[in-house]
Design a protein around this motif. Structure first.
Motif, PDB file in Angstrom:
ATOM      1  N   ARG A  21       0.773  -1.330  -0.196  1.00  0.00           N
ATOM      2  CA  ARG A  21       0.015   0.071   0.077  1.00  0.00           C
ATOM      3  C   ARG A  21       0.646   1.373  -0.030  1.00  0.00           C
ATOM      4  NH1 ARG A  21      -3.744  -2.426   4.377  1.00  0.00           N
ATOM      5  NH2 ARG A  21      -5.016  -3.634   3.212  1.00  0.00           N
ATOM      6  N   ASN A  22       2.121   1.132   0.560  1.00  0.00           N
ATOM      7  CA  ASN A  22       3.053   2.159   0.345  1.00  0.00           C
ATOM      8  C   ASN A  22       3.846   2.136  -0.746  1.00  0.00           C
ATOM      9  OD1 ASN A  22       5.064   4.309   1.229  1.00  0.00           O
ATOM     10  ND2 ASN A  22       4.776   3.939   3.262  1.00  0.00           N
ATOM     11  N   ARG A  25       7.786   1.171   0.238  1.00  0.00           N
ATOM     12  CA  ARG A  25       8.096  -0.063   1.146  1.00  0.00           C
ATOM     13  C   ARG A  25       8.263  -1.119   0.589  1.00  0.00           C
ATOM     14  NH1 ARG A  25       9.051   1.321   6.787  1.00  0.00           N
ATOM     15  NH2 ARG A  25       8.780  -0.912   6.849  1.00  0.00           N
ATOM     16  N   ARG A  51       3.228  -0.099  -4.429  1.00  0.00           N
ATOM     17  CA  ARG A  51       1.964  -0.627  -4.490  1.00  0.00           C
ATOM     18  C   ARG A  51       1.577  -1.649  -5.483  1.00  0.00           C
ATOM     19  NH1 ARG A  51       0.409   5.790  -5.002  1.00  0.00           N
ATOM     20  NH2 ARG A  51       0.822   6.214  -2.647  1.00  0.00           N
TER      21      ARG A  51
END
Length: 98
Positions: A21-22, A25, A51
């Protein structure tokens, strides 16, 4: 008296998807394996950055004494950092017969 030959145990499959979602990351999924002298070694089976979703399929063998291997999901800013296992959640399957 004749001995009964051992039956090989087939590996089991692990399937799923890593979802990010990031944008900045990364995550890796690692499976434990029997190492030298009954130690535990971690083998990376899936990796994902940013993502979106990354589906994966992996095969794992049972560890010594017929125990299913543990899994761990590690996160980091890069794949290298995630693979070094500084931030991980670990799942250990329950023992058979319990």
């Amino acid at each position: 008296m004749m001995s009964i030959p051992e039956r090989p145990v087939p590996p089991f499959r692990i399937t799923g998807a890593l979802t990010g979602r990031n944008l900045f990351r990364c995550a890796v999924l690692q499976v434990g394996a029997s190492g030298p002298a009954d130690g535990l070694e971690w083998r990376t089976v899936a990796r994902h950055c940013g993502r979106g979703r990354t589906p994966f399929r992996a095969q794992a063998s049972y560890m010594f004494r017929g125990v299913q291997p543990p899994l761990r999901l590690c996160a980091g800013w890069t794949l290298t950092e995630a693979g070094q296992a500084s931030r991980c959640d670990q799942y250990s399957p329950p023992a058979a017969g319990r």
